[in-house]
Design an enzyme around this catalytic site. Structure first.
Site, PDB file in Angstrom:
ATOM      1  N   THR A 141      42.866  35.934  22.496  1.00 26.80           N
ATOM      2  CA  THR A 141      42.183  35.289  22.872  1.00 26.80           C
ATOM      3  C   THR A 141      41.135  34.265  22.882  1.00 26.80           C
ATOM      4  OG1 THR A 141      41.658  35.146  25.301  1.00 26.80           O
ATOM      5  CG2 THR A 141      40.654  36.900  24.152  1.00 26.80           C
TER       6      THR A 141
ATOM      7  N   ASP B 178      48.181  36.203  29.786  1.00 21.67           N
ATOM      8  CA  ASP B 178      48.023  34.024  30.996  1.00 21.67           C
ATOM      9  C   ASP B 178      47.880  34.903  31.837  1.00 21.67           C
ATOM     10  OD1 ASP B 178      48.392  31.132  30.143  1.00 21.67           O
ATOM     11  OD2 ASP B 178      49.590  31.636  31.579  1.00 21.67           O
TER      12      ASP B 178
ATOM     13  N   TYR C  37      37.334  29.467  37.535  1.00 21.45           N
ATOM     14  CA  TYR C  37      37.530  29.761  39.164  1.00 21.45           C
ATOM     15  C   TYR C  37      37.050  30.232  40.021  1.00 21.45           C
ATOM     16  CZ  TYR C  37      41.158  25.909  38.001  1.00 21.45           C
ATOM     17  OH  TYR C  37      41.558  25.181  37.599  1.00 21.45           O
ATOM     18  N   ASP C  38      36.174  31.460  40.075  1.00 22.30           N
ATOM     19  CA  ASP C  38      35.530  32.303  40.591  1.00 22.30           C
ATOM     20  C   ASP C  38      34.549  32.303  41.202  1.00 22.30           C
ATOM     21  OD1 ASP C  38      37.236  34.919  39.338  1.00 22.30           O
ATOM     22  OD2 ASP C  38      35.550  35.037  37.973  1.00 22.30           O
TER      23      ASP C  38
ATOM     24  N   LYS D 185      34.946  43.935  40.369  1.00 20.82           N
ATOM     25  CA  LYS D 185      35.849  42.150  39.772  1.00 20.82           C
ATOM     26  C   LYS D 185      37.377  43.245  39.729  1.00 20.82           C
ATOM     27  CE  LYS D 185      37.389  38.205  37.994  1.00 20.82           C
ATOM     28  NZ  LYS D 185      37.001  37.100  36.472  1.00 20.82           N
TER      29      LYS D 185
ATOM     30  N   HIS E 263      43.196  40.537  39.130  1.00 24.86           N
ATOM     31  CA  HIS E 263      44.609  40.752  38.467  1.00 24.86           C
ATOM     32  C   HIS E 263      44.484  40.808  37.347  1.00 24.86           C
ATOM     33  CE1 HIS E 263      42.106  37.511  37.963  1.00 24.86           C
ATOM     34  NE2 HIS E 263      42.611  36.548  36.798  1.00 24.86           N
ATOM     35  N   ARG E 264      43.398  39.987  36.424  1.00 22.68           N
ATOM     36  CA  ARG E 264      43.697  40.767  34.930  1.00 22.68           C
ATOM     37  C   ARG E 264      43.910  42.367  34.863  1.00 22.68           C
ATOM     38  NH1 ARG E 264      40.261  37.724  34.305  1.00 22.68           N
ATOM     39  NH2 ARG E 264      42.188  36.243  33.613  1.00 22.68           N
TER      40      ARG E 264
HETATM   41  P1  IMP Z   1      44.457  31.465  30.277  1.00 24.22           P
HETATM   42  O1  IMP Z   1      45.310  32.262  30.521  1.00 24.22           O
HETATM   43  O2  IMP Z   1      43.875  31.366  29.050  1.00 24.22           O
HETATM   44  O3  IMP Z   1      45.559  29.659  30.042  1.00 24.22           O
HETATM   45  O4  IMP Z   1      43.703  30.815  31.433  1.00 24.22           O
HETATM   46  C1  IMP Z   1      43.543  30.348  32.483  1.00 24.22           C
HETATM   47  C2  IMP Z   1      43.045  29.593  33.546  1.00 24.22           C
HETATM   48  O5  IMP Z   1      43.054  30.152  34.579  1.00 24.22           O
HETATM   49  C3  IMP Z   1      41.057  30.547  32.978  1.00 24.22           C
HETATM   50  O6  IMP Z   1      40.720  28.968  31.846  1.00 24.22           O
HETATM   51  C4  IMP Z   1      40.557  30.161  34.306  1.00 24.22           C
HETATM   52  O7  IMP Z   1      40.521  28.537  34.660  1.00 24.22           O
HETATM   53  C5  IMP Z   1      41.806  30.338  35.495  1.00 24.22           C
HETATM   54  N1  IMP Z   1      41.547  32.160  35.748  1.00 24.22           N
HETATM   55  C6  IMP Z   1      41.957  32.491  35.110  1.00 24.22           C
HETATM   56  N2  IMP Z   1      41.845  34.164  35.597  1.00 24.22           N
HETATM   57  C7  IMP Z   1      40.504  34.146  36.051  1.00 24.22           C
HETATM   58  C8  IMP Z   1      39.651  34.644  36.660  1.00 24.22           C
HETATM   59  O8  IMP Z   1      38.861  36.260  36.581  1.00 24.22           O
HETATM   60  N3  IMP Z   1      38.466  33.844  36.944  1.00 24.22           N
HETATM   61  C9  IMP Z   1      38.173  32.539  36.976  1.00 24.22           C
HETATM   62  N4  IMP Z   1      39.427  31.666  36.609  1.00 24.22           N
HETATM   63  C10 IMP Z   1      40.652  32.415  36.489  1.00 24.22           C
END
Ligand code: IMP
Length: 213
Positions: free
Chosen positions: A7, A68, A171-172, A193, A198-199
């Site tokens: 990442t 992702d 989007y937090d 958090k 989710h993470r």
């Molecule tokens: P990717 O996983 O790098 O494709 O990006 C996922 C996208 O989802 C991020 O750039 C955020 O816009 C959104 N996102 C994923 N996890 C979070 C979070 O924990 N908080 C807020 N936005 C999130």
């Protein structure tokens, strides 16, 4: 354990470091010399996570992981979903798309705008306002000796009408988690958090798997 985390998102990296703790040494893709954007062309969170992790495995043959994640909004049929990071640039091309690509603030503007449109449509049709229910999903792909393993996590909540808070990322500021219904995820302390996110769920499942195997 040493693990490359495919990442370049600093928010994700910081959270993963906190969630996994000191027994994991996480290296970013940049730290192993990958400066280009790793392609994400799959049609699900799991496919994209695996594609990113395999990009590292194919080059270095070392244990690695990728996540992702994204936001699913019920009133928008699950959008932005796998397009969460580049929601505002969907439908744009070239320099125009580049300008807003990965711009968290523009993504939130678009999300609030799309929900307002849905509410106006419902009002004109005399229907009740659509629910603002939503969830973040995260899929982690861990590649050990070339073999993939998947771990998923979810957090349920609602989309606020306006931004609040300065913490977190993405989007937090407009995501109100069910576990803290009076604040946005950007107002929840980082450790809280990580406990409900989710993470956090997906990475703790991965850590448990590694411990047990
Ligand atoms: P990717 O996983 O790098 O494709 O990006 C996922 C996208 O989802 C991020 O750039 C955020 O816009 C959104 N996102 C994923 N996890 C979070 C979070 O924990 N908080 C807020 N936005 C999130």
């Amino acid at each position: 354990m040493k693990l490359i985390f495919a990442t370049s998102n600093k928010g994700k990296m910081r959270e993963a470091g906190e969630i996994l703790g000191p027994s994991f040494e996480l290296l970013t893709s940049a730290e192993v010399g990958i400066t280009e954007d790793i392609p994400e062309t799959g049609s699900s969170f799991r496919e994209n996570a695996l594609q990113k992790a395999m990009y590292i495995w194919d080059r270095f043959h070392v244990d690695c992981m990728a996540d992702d994640s994204g936001l699913e909004v019920d009133a928008l049929g699950g959008a932005p979903g796998i397009y969460s990071a580049r929601y505002a640039s969907l439908g744009l091309e070239g320099a125009e798309a580049e300008k807003v690509n990965h711009d968290f603030s523009k993504n939130i503007d678009k999300l609030l705008y799309e929900l307002t449109i849905k509410e106006l449509e419902a009002m004109m049709a005399g229907s009740p306002a659509p629910e603002r229910t939503a969830r973040f999903r995260c899929a982690v792909a861990l590649v050990l000796d070339g073999e993939p393993h998947f771990f998923d996590g979810t957090i349920e909540g609602k989309i606020a009408y306006e931004r609040s808070g300065n913490g977190g990322f993405g989007y937090d500021p407009v995501f109100i988690p069910d576990a803290y219904p009076d604040m946005s995820l950007a107002e929840v302390a980082e450790e809280d958090k990580n406990r409900i996110s989710h993470r956090g769920e997906a990475l703790r499942k991965m850590a448990r798997f590694l411990k047990e195997s």
